[in-house]
Design a protein around this motif. Structure first.
Motif, PDB file in Angstrom:
ATOM      1  N   MET A 164       0.723  -1.168   0.065  1.00 54.41           N
ATOM      2  CA  MET A 164       0.067  -0.184  -0.001  1.00 54.41           C
ATOM      3  C   MET A 164       0.877   1.210   0.015  1.00 54.41           C
ATOM      4  N   ASN A 165       2.063   1.147   0.742  1.00 59.06           N
ATOM      5  CA  ASN A 165       2.971   2.445   0.806  1.00 59.06           C
ATOM      6  C   ASN A 165       3.493   2.570  -0.718  1.00 59.06           C
ATOM      7  N   LYS A 166       3.674   1.479  -1.330  1.00 55.68           N
ATOM      8  CA  LYS A 166       4.299   1.641  -2.661  1.00 55.68           C
ATOM      9  C   LYS A 166       3.227   2.056  -3.592  1.00 55.68           C
ATOM     10  N   ASP A 167       2.071   1.764  -3.562  1.00 48.74           N
ATOM     11  CA  ASP A 167       0.948   2.128  -4.465  1.00 48.74           C
ATOM     12  C   ASP A 167       0.443   3.430  -4.197  1.00 48.74           C
ATOM     13  N   CYS A 168       0.488   3.930  -2.818  1.00 46.71           N
ATOM     14  CA  CYS A 168      -0.233   5.457  -2.669  1.00 46.71           C
ATOM     15  C   CYS A 168       0.934   6.277  -2.267  1.00 46.71           C
ATOM     16  N   GLY A 169       2.164   5.648  -1.808  1.00 50.54           N
ATOM     17  CA  GLY A 169       3.251   6.693  -1.784  1.00 50.54           C
ATOM     18  C   GLY A 169       3.311   7.401  -0.489  1.00 50.54           C
TER      19      GLY A 169
END
Ligand SMILES: Nc1ncnc2c1ncn2[C@@H]1O[C@H](COP(=O)(O)OP(=O)(O)O)[C@@H](O)[C@H]1O
Ligand SMILES: O=P(O)(O)OC[C@H](O)CO
Length: 717
Positions: free
Chosen positions: A427-432
């Protein structure tokens, strides 16, 4: 203590109502994987006024198959409703105070039934059932590069046994009654919400066949943009739109109960899949808020507002809710974990390490300070997000002579936390933007040790909800809103977390442990081999060779000897049940230069014996084409895993665009050029193929073109 009673509100014989204020009531039917529950709330209140639940019968007819009885669900709803309503009278309320009903449900679980008789045509196929492994392979074979993410741009979902379209396809391919009903235009398909509402609103006598956007978004048949069934997807999976329910918003008045039960006459005004419902119940209704629900599985949903975020890290894009026909849809990114609390039941029922899930897991795991470097990957049915590996299987690794059951139980709890970290990383990677806190709910969250481990292993505060059941509350709110008795604004004031667990570990500790977890996950991948799925799916008669690792060539001569050998044995009864006979049969195969082996006829005793014993005892079965004279078992596993990485678009070697690009034209082409199997009136399969003229061959099929006429090619009985 003196109780003040508002005589205006209390009828003779009634007990006082809570707070002396009589509010309208909202009923909820919550059909979970393991239980059916009916809960009744006072409007605008998060406390349950009355609740009753019954366990469901779990049926596992084969390894990896999970079935439920659709009629039991309906019976349980009736009993739970009667019992919950009976509790009302003690509280000064009656059935007449229930102004509306909401339905929340396990998602993806699929039911086929006859619209004229109301009879289910097969048991419900559970969301966690992996019988459709080979159906997935058949669909993947149709898409470029066998890319499991090929339909993600349209549906938000990868091609996986998890989703309903695969289950519907399986039912059509494998169940004669479903095919017949389809031919006779009597077939209705639905997720459990549709089945329940159709039955409540009259069944064969005028029942309404509907679902809501959240449930529809889990079928792999809905277009996330149009919020309607996608014609291309329906054709790709061979599902006729007439069999599917109408897609409605999550919050509107759909109709009233007309089944003669105690609920008769009450309107229905809310439907949410249970994970989306928990998102609402947790009050995560702003973009950027997230919740994690820990039940049999574990589901982390991150509200992305009206924006559809396409995950490139293994998460799903799903509809979170749509609060009315004219309201915009709100979307979420979802990380689905197939096994969470289910692993505790496994420790209790299969390994007998504990007796009581709730008491023992916390108590026994708390007797040790760590897992002693033991890791437990509960990939019983493969791994869901972010891996989407149906070939993964469960492992416990890092065992030493000091390992005790305490370490293993603790490792099972930690597995839930590590899987959650997997999702948060994606999720961190997708949402930044990393999540700053995690709202949690679900029965498992009553385990304080689990909550502390979760905070320690993800490094952010974990906020436990006031009540474990946020799924029922969420749909009560949306049903109450459309019935005009619940304002989400007022309710927000009640929505505070009960407990907060803060991390007590350092980043270095956490990361070191997480690295080890990922190593354990790597080791679980590629474990389910072809041999295993043959046993599970009952697919018959494929040519396999038993491979000896010193063995090299299979010459044409050897092949022909082996065929003769196989022919001569095909129908003979072979006993594989003893070590001696298995050794003999293998020795005989060796005599025939370890050549190809023909399975005996399906259904024969020899066949049954072979399936029963070969999976466990034979050295290794791999398809003939994949033979590699040099390979060891490990080489074979490496080869298999590397190949799967590419097949599934998880590898580093393929360009990113290839993994996510969905080309409409080529989907059309795939459908146009795909031979289809249909059935004649005697239920014999007929293969039909598109008619191609010479000039067609090099021409791309345009998107808006009508299907080509089909030509009957052959009859297969
Ligand atoms: N205190 C606890 N500690 C660990 N696991 C628990 C605890 N309480 C319940 N569980 C697990 O959580 C799951 C609870 O699931 P539940 O909400 O009853 O049903 P559903 O299967 O419908 O999601 C079960 O799998 C159970 O093993
Ligand atoms: O009933 P649960 O909690 O196991 O929920 C199952 C999920 O909805 C499956 O997607």
């Amino acid at each position: 203590m003196t109780m003040i009673i508002d005589t205006m509100l209390i009828l003779e014989g009634d007990m006082p109502v809570k707070d002396d204020i009589k509010r309208p009531l909202v009923g909820v039917i919550d059909d979970g994987t393991k239980t059916v529950r009916v809960v009744i709330y006072e409007a605008e209140r998060s406390d349950e006024l009355a609740a009753y639940q019954l366990d469901k019968t779990e049926v596992q007819p084969q390894e990896g198959w999970w079935e439920q009885d659709p009629l039991e669900i309906i019976d349980h709803i009736k009993i739970c409703s009667e019992q919950a309503i009976a509790q009302l009278s003690e509280l000064g309320y009656s059935k007449e105070d229930i102004v509306t009903l909401g339905i929340t449900n396990q998602r993806e679980t699929t039911i086929a039934w006859d619209k004229y008789t109301g009879e289910p045509l097969h048991p419900a196929i559970g969301w966690n059932d992996i019988r459709t492994d080979s159906t997935v392979d058949a669909i993947l074979a149709k898409v470029p590069d066998r890319n499991k993410n090929y339909l993600k741009n349209i549906s938000g979902l990868p091609i996986s046994p998890y989703f309903s379209a695969l289950k519907m396809r399986w039912l059509k391919d494998n169940v004669k009654a479903v095919r017949k009903a389809s031919r006779d235009k009597r077939l209705l398909f639905g997720t459990v919400d549709s089945w329940i509402i159709w039955n409540l609103t009259g069944g064969p006598h005028g029942g309404i066949h509907i679902t809501d956007v959240t449930n529809a978004s889990r079928t792999l048949l809905m277009n996330l943009e149009t919020l309607n069934w996608d014609p291309m997807l329906c054709r790709l999976f061979g599902i006729h739109r007439d069999c599917l329910p109408q897609i409605r918003s999550s919050s509107e008045v759909y109709g009233s109960v007309k089944d003669g039960s105690i609920l008769d006459g009450i309107r229905i005004s809310g439907i949410l899949g249970n994970q989306q419902s928990a998102l609402v119940g947790q009050n995560c209704m702003l973009a950027g808020q997230a919740k994690n629900t820990y039940r049999s599985g574990c589901f982390l949903l991150y509200n992305t507002g009206t924006r559809r975020v396409q995950s490139t890290h293994g998460l799903l894009t799903t509809v979170a809710y749509k609060l009315g026909p004219n309201s915009p849809a709100v979307y979420a990114l979802e990380g689905s974990i197939a096994v969470a609390g289910g692993a505790m039941k496994f420790l209790r029922d299969n390994l007998k390490l504990i007796k009581d899930v709730a008491k023992d897991t916390e108590h026994i795991a708390g007797q040790v300070f760590s897992t002693g470097d033991v890791y437990f990957v509960p990939a019983f049915n493969g791994l869901y997000a972010p891996y989407w590996r149906k070939d993964a299987r469960g492992i416990i690794c890092g065992l030493t002579s000091f390992t005790t059951k305490n370490h293993i139980i603790r490792a099972a709890l930690e597995a839930v936390c590590f899987q959650t970290r997997d999702i948060l990383e994606a999720m961190n990677k997708d949402c930044g933007m990393p999540l700053s806190k995690l709202h949690v709910d679900g029965k498992m969250t009553s385990n304080d040790l689990l909550m502390q481990l979760q905070a320690d292993l993800v490094g952010i505060p974990v906020l436990r909800a006031q009540s474990w059941d946020m799924s029922a509350l969420g749909v009560a709110i949306v049903a109450g809103i459309s019935a005009g008795v619940w304002s989400s604004e007022k309710w927000r004031q009640h929505a505070t977390a009960a407990d907060t667990f803060l991390p007590t570990t350092t980043d270095d500790d956490r990361d070191a442990r997480y690295t080890k977890w990922k190593m354990a996950v790597q080791r679980s991948l590629g474990w389910a081999t072809t041999k295993k799925s043959i046993t599970m799916t009952g697919q018959a008669k494929r040519k396999y060779s038993t491979v000896s690792h010193q063995n090299s060539e299979i010459s044409a001569e050897a092949n022909s000897s082996a065929e003769n050998f196989a022919d001569s044995r095909k129908n003979s009864v072979v006993d594989y049940s003893t070590d001696e006979s298995r050794k003999n049969s293998l020795a005989q195969l060796d005599d025939f230069k370890r050549g190809s082996f023909e399975y005996p006829d399906e259904g024969s005793r020899a066949y049954e014996e072979l399936l029963k014993y070969s999976a466990r005892k034979f050295s290794l079965f791999i398809p003939l084409q994949s033979q590699n004279p040099e390979q060891t078992i490990l080489d074979d596993a490496d080869y298999f895993m590397a190949k799967k990485e590419c097949d599934y678009g998880m590898c580093q070697c393929c360009p990113v665009e290839k993994k996510v690009l969905t080309n409409w034209q080529s989907i059309e082409e795939i459908i146009e050029n795909d031979p289809e199997i249909i059935f004649d009136s005697d239920d014999n399969p007929i293969i039909v193929e598109p008619v191609h003229s010479d000039s067609d061959r090099n021409r791309r099929v345009s998107v808006d073109k009508h299907p080509k006429p089909y030509e009957k090619v052959s009859n297969q009985s």
